[in-house]
Design an enzyme around this catalytic site. Structure first.
Site, PDB file in Angstrom:
ATOM      1  N   LEU A 209       0.868  -1.419   0.304  1.00 24.81           N
ATOM      2  CA  LEU A 209      -0.343  -0.061   0.379  1.00 24.81           C
ATOM      3  C   LEU A 209       0.478   1.415   0.116  1.00 24.81           C
ATOM      4  O   LEU A 209       0.540   2.298  -0.216  1.00 24.81           O
ATOM      5  CB  LEU A 209      -0.577  -0.269   0.843  1.00 24.81           C
ATOM      6  CG  LEU A 209      -1.897  -0.890   1.411  1.00 24.81           C
ATOM      7  CD1 LEU A 209      -2.811  -1.008   3.072  1.00 24.81           C
ATOM      8  CD2 LEU A 209      -2.859  -0.719   0.058  1.00 24.81           C
ATOM      9  N   GLY A 210       2.515   1.149   0.596  1.00 26.21           N
ATOM     10  CA  GLY A 210       3.145   2.357   0.782  1.00 26.21           C
ATOM     11  C   GLY A 210       4.157   2.121   1.795  1.00 26.21           C
ATOM     12  O   GLY A 210       4.296   0.822   2.186  1.00 26.21           O
ATOM     13  N   ALA A 211       4.800   3.026   1.580  1.00 28.17           N
ATOM     14  CA  ALA A 211       6.022   3.053   2.657  1.00 28.17           C
ATOM     15  C   ALA A 211       6.269   4.400   3.109  1.00 28.17           C
ATOM     16  O   ALA A 211       5.960   5.629   2.950  1.00 28.17           O
ATOM     17  CB  ALA A 211       7.387   2.772   1.805  1.00 28.17           C
ATOM     18  N   GLY A 212       7.185   4.282   5.033  1.00 31.64           N
ATOM     19  CA  GLY A 212       7.747   5.664   5.106  1.00 31.64           C
ATOM     20  C   GLY A 212       8.571   5.691   5.961  1.00 31.64           C
ATOM     21  O   GLY A 212       9.546   4.289   5.418  1.00 31.64           O
TER      22      GLY A 212
ATOM     23  N   VAL B  52       3.407  -1.088   4.407  1.00 36.64           N
ATOM     24  CA  VAL B  52       2.372  -1.552   4.655  1.00 36.64           C
ATOM     25  C   VAL B  52       2.119  -2.201   2.979  1.00 36.64           C
ATOM     26  O   VAL B  52       1.510  -1.783   1.994  1.00 36.64           O
ATOM     27  CB  VAL B  52       1.689  -0.261   5.362  1.00 36.64           C
ATOM     28  CG1 VAL B  52       0.424  -0.624   5.402  1.00 36.64           C
ATOM     29  CG2 VAL B  52       2.167   1.058   6.272  1.00 36.64           C
TER      30      VAL B  52
ATOM     31  N   LYS C 275       1.624  -3.134   9.069  1.00 35.41           N
ATOM     32  CA  LYS C 275       2.226  -2.446   9.120  1.00 35.41           C
ATOM     33  C   LYS C 275       4.286  -3.285   9.605  1.00 35.41           C
ATOM     34  O   LYS C 275       3.804  -3.075  10.928  1.00 35.41           O
ATOM     35  CB  LYS C 275       2.170  -1.246  10.067  1.00 35.41           C
ATOM     36  CG  LYS C 275       3.061  -0.332  10.783  1.00 35.41           C
ATOM     37  CD  LYS C 275       2.598   0.584  11.108  1.00 35.41           C
ATOM     38  CE  LYS C 275       3.206   1.788  11.290  1.00 35.41           C
ATOM     39  NZ  LYS C 275       3.103   2.637  12.641  1.00 35.41           N
TER      40      LYS C 275
ATOM     41  N   ASP D 162       1.810  13.541  16.994  1.00 33.63           N
ATOM     42  CA  ASP D 162       2.063  13.283  15.512  1.00 33.63           C
ATOM     43  C   ASP D 162       0.563  13.627  14.167  1.00 33.63           C
ATOM     44  O   ASP D 162       0.241  12.626  13.583  1.00 33.63           O
ATOM     45  CB  ASP D 162       2.346  12.196  15.126  1.00 33.63           C
ATOM     46  CG  ASP D 162       3.832  12.712  14.225  1.00 33.63           C
ATOM     47  OD1 ASP D 162       3.994  13.618  13.206  1.00 33.63           O
ATOM     48  OD2 ASP D 162       3.692  11.471  13.667  1.00 33.63           O
TER      49      ASP D 162
END
Length: 830
Positions: A526-529, A534, A548, A645
């Site tokens: 789904l994505g990354a950070g 994820v 996650k 946050d």
């Protein structure tokens, strides 16, 4: 002032100047017939009157409703609670404005002191009437039966018959009582009486933001925390609604000649009384020590009628957490389960406890389709289900289940509900299942078992000492079986300081997560950070999940990971992302969340194409949802939590576009009496951090309020706080730009041009003002989240905002948009 408003003021002033000095009784307010100070508007049955008054020793003037036939003026509703007409000014009047709405003016005829913001299609024909219920309503014309605005939507400290308390699920508006500040000041006080719609809806009384008393949930006949009274059930008829449109409670009197009211006073007491030559109290709360919320702590039961013993007793299978305090009759620490006791497939069952106010239920799960037998079966399947009961007291009346500790339980003498408490096999054998009390044989068994347990403890101590001397190592894994799923955790990774344990949160085996995500394939990503990636997954039972996966180079780290697991496992709210479990195995650390299909808020508001999908109505619903989620963290959850946050990429949107706050890796827990804390490690996202946190390391609930204010401006404008906006002030960020526009009375220029029609400009302008109040420099000047929710749902006049902090952006500190739709936190050492 436009031409219409000028003409309205001129006409109103002429009416005021040339009227006779005597007062009048009126039956309606029209554009040509206002209510002047001294006049009264009377309901058709002459039960209620509306006019100007001064409470107690106050010299200020307010517009309110009172009983017309009762000698001592008894105020039941106030319009301008926080905006009185100046002291000794009797020139005020209540009139219908040029746009058709209600307004109150004092000596200054240019600016209204109070207004009911309503704009009508045919304003010249609108009329205001006082109904026989005491409800002031604004109608489109004399013959109309539909109220365009009504005073009952904005209660004061009094609930009258036919007045609803509750929550409108479509509009997001809420009706609740708030106390006066004092006998001489009807302004909004510190006590709130409301219907909490979460979980199993229940009536709750708050004082200074903390729960003081809980009226409980609806049982089908009444509230679980208010015993039925034979002498009053023939006087009052109470009804409760819980459907897709609203959740509300209302009562009416069966005899219309009876005057009845329910009042929340400034001391934090709710009282229902009737008039019989004087006001006679027929019910009030809290009055007993067992009425006080959480009197006996978690898993404790308060019994005011248990003569000769202490009020507090532990539920079956539990023991005092602090035996010393318990012996001194201080039950606030509550009770805990005995250590080492398993209640997962080990012959456990349920003990029935009768005549109860069932536990606090805002986080309980409700299924109206299940019978009592089906409810028991479902609870028994889940090792984390601690108790169950029926919603309305019958075997076919729906199912409510609790997970985790049980709070605020008390017994009644002859009434109450039944609670089925999960206990292990040994406790189950000791209790009479019919009433939850020990049998005579069980009492003898308890004595024998106590002696055996003593010798067993001696043997265990001997064994442990011998094991330590022989140097035998502890096992690396602890494995338990829940249904068909193996749950596993590494003792080496979760040390003794971690509060994570298998009784709080499922631990998934790595093979299960790998299979669900197709071995973490790129197509499932789904994505990354900064923390890692994820993935979307599907469990064998068809349940969609989001995984996650913490990377080895993650800036989040093990401590943040443990913190997020510990926090979210204890939180249950419709506006918080829900966690299903975690996986700690080998070098892997993963969190398993509910799958939220519509990604994050920043994916919509910062994208030229996607932002058109969010009209103002949807954005306002998202704003209110985020505010309710933060309020839950700050005030209504078991722990006071500071998120630290809060930003657009940490707000996820479900299939219905409902907001869910995510990413608790940086969150911190506060004690119940703690207001702020300091840290030497400032973490968060630039542009959202409050000044006292970013510069001094001081954080509190007001830090989240600041972040909410930034987020509110971003939702309204569709722009990032850290971007370039003002050619006149090229170094200003979004806050600085809005502040400059606000000072020039041009704040609406910031509104996102992609918003669809109709646009509620008054509502948007109010939200901008709330945002500026939230981002003020000093924390003490910012409102609490409970005050923010009141502002969002109330049209009362707001205070002017002060100059905000951080109105100038710093070079190199702009936040990159998160591509993982979960988080993109930046960590910076002080």
């Amino acid at each position: 002032m436009n031409f219409t408003n000028k003409w309205f003021v001129i006409v109103a002033c002429l009416v005021f100047l040339f009227q006779p000095s005597t007062s009048f009784e009126l039956d309606a307010i029209t554009q040509n017939r206002p209510i002047n100070d001294g006049d009264v508007l009377v309901s058709s049955d002459r039960k209620f009157a509306l006019g100007f008054f001064s409470p107690g020793k106050s010299l200020y003037r307010y517009v309110g409703v009172w009983y017309y036939q009762i000698p001592n003026q008894t105020i039941v509703w106030v319009a301008n609670r926080d905006n009185p007409v100046p002291a000794n000014d009797t020139s005020g009047f209540l009139a219908i404005h040029g746009n058709g709405g209600l307004v109150i003016y004092g000596k200054d005829r240019s600016t209204p002191i109070w207004s009911a913001n309503v704009t009508l299609s045919s304003p010249n024909s609108s009329v205001a009437k006082l109904l026989d219920t005491g409800n002031l309503v604004l109608l489109e014309n004399e013959s109309s039966q539909h109220a365009l605005w009504e005073g009952f939507d904005y209660p004061s400290n009094t609930m009258l018959p036919s007045m609803k308390l509750g929550f409108n699920r479509r509009s997001g508006s809420e009706r609740f009582l708030t106390s006066w500040k004092s006998e001489d000041d009807p302004g909004i006080g510190t006590c709130v009486y409301r219907l909490d719609p979460n979980g199993l809806p229940q009536i709750i009384l708050y004082k200074n933001g903390a729960i003081r008393w809980r009226g409980g949930s609806w049982t089908g006949k009444g509230l679980s925390g208010i015993p039925d009274r034979t002498e009053t059930k023939f006087i009052f008829d109470v009804s409760f609604v819980d459907d897709e449109t609203e959740v509300s409670i209302v009562y009416v009197v069966t005899d219309e000649t009876i005057f009845s009211r329910t009042v929340l006073d400034e001391s934090g007491t709710i009282e229902r009384s009737t008039w019989n030559g004087q006001w006679t109290n027929i019910w009030s709360a809290p009055i007993q020590r067992c009425d006080n919320y959480g009197r006996c702590g978690r898993n404790g039961k308060c019994d005011p009628d248990d003569v000769g013993t202490v009020e507090c007793t532990c539920l079956p299978g539990y023991e005092p957490k602090s035996p010393t305090d318990w012996y001194l009759r201080d039950g606030s620490e509550g009770c805990v389960q005995a250590k080492g006791v398993s209640m997962c497939g080990e012959g456990e069952g349920f003990v029935k406890i009768s005549r109860l106010k069932i536990p606090e239920s805002s986080e309980a799960l409700v299924n109206m389709k299940l019978s009592l037998k089906e409810c028991r079966r479902e609870c028994l399947k889940n090792c984390f289900c601690t108790a169950y009961s029926t919603v309305n007291g019958t075997s076919e009346g729906g199912c409510v289940t609790w997970y985790g500790d049980l709070m605020d339980i008390r017994t009644f003498a002859n009434v109450g509900q039944e609670l089925y408490l999960r206990v292990n096999a040994s406790v189950l054998a000791q209790y009479d299942k019919s009433n939850g009390s020990p049998t005579k044989m069980a009492k003898l068994a308890i004595s024998i078992i106590s002696v055996l347990l003593f010798f067993l403890m001696v043997f265990l101590v001997y064994w442990l000492v011998k094991r330590k001397l022989t140097g035998k190592k502890r096992p690396d894994k602890v494995v338990s079986r829940v249904g068909s799923m193996y749950l596993e955790k590494s003792i080496g990774d979760l040390d003794d300081q971690s509060t994570i344990n298998s009784s709080e949160l499922p631990f998934f085996d790595l093979s299960i997560i790998s299979a669900a995500t197709n071995n973490f394939s790129a197509s499932n990503k789904l994505g990354a950070g900064g923390f890692g990636s994820v993935y979307k997954g599907v469990l064998s039972n068809g349940k969609d999940i989001a995984v996650k996966r913490l990377s080895k180079q993650s800036g989040q780290g093990t401590e943040e990971f443990k913190n997020e697991v510990m926090l979210i496992a204890k939180l249950q709210h419709r506006n918080l992302v829900r966690i299903f479990g975690c996986c700690v195995q080998d070098e892997e650390k993963m969190l398993i969340y509910e799958y939220v299909p519509n990604k994050s808020l920043d994916y919509f508001i910062f994208n030229e194409t996607n932002r058109t999908l969010l009209d103002w109505k949807r954005r306002f619903e998202i704003i209110c949802g985020i505010a309710r989620g933060i309020l839950y963290l700050h005030q209504d959850s078991r722990l006071r939590i500071i998120h630290r946050d809060l930003k657009a990429s940490n707000v996820l949107l479900d299939a219905s576009m409902n907001p869910k706050i995510a990413d608790f890796g940086l969150a911190r827990i506060f004690r119940g009496d703690q207001n702020e804390a300091l840290t030497n490690r400032v973490v968060g996202t630039y542009g959202y951090m409050s000044p006292e946190y970013a510069m001094e390391g001081s954080y509190s609930v007001k830090s989240d309020v600041y972040s909410f204010g930034i987020l509110l401006l971003e939702i309204i404008s569709g722009r990032k706080n850290s971007g370039y906006y003002d050619e006149t002030y090229p170094d200003s960020n979004l806050v600085g730009h809005v502040w400059n526009l606000w000072r020039d009375n041009n704040a609406l220029e910031i509104v996102d041009s992609s918003l669809g029609d109709p646009i509620q400009f008054d509502e948007i302008l109010r939200c901008i003002q709330i945002a500026l109040l939230c981002v003020q420099d000093f924390p003490t000047e910012r409102p609490t989240m409970s005050a923010v929710l009141v502002m969002l749902s109330n049209d009362a006049t707001l205070p002017p905002p002060g100059k905000p902090a951080f109105i100038v952006k710093k070079a190199g500190t702009s936040e990159d948009n998160s591509i993982n739709y979960v988080t993109c936190s930046i960590v910076r050492a002080r």
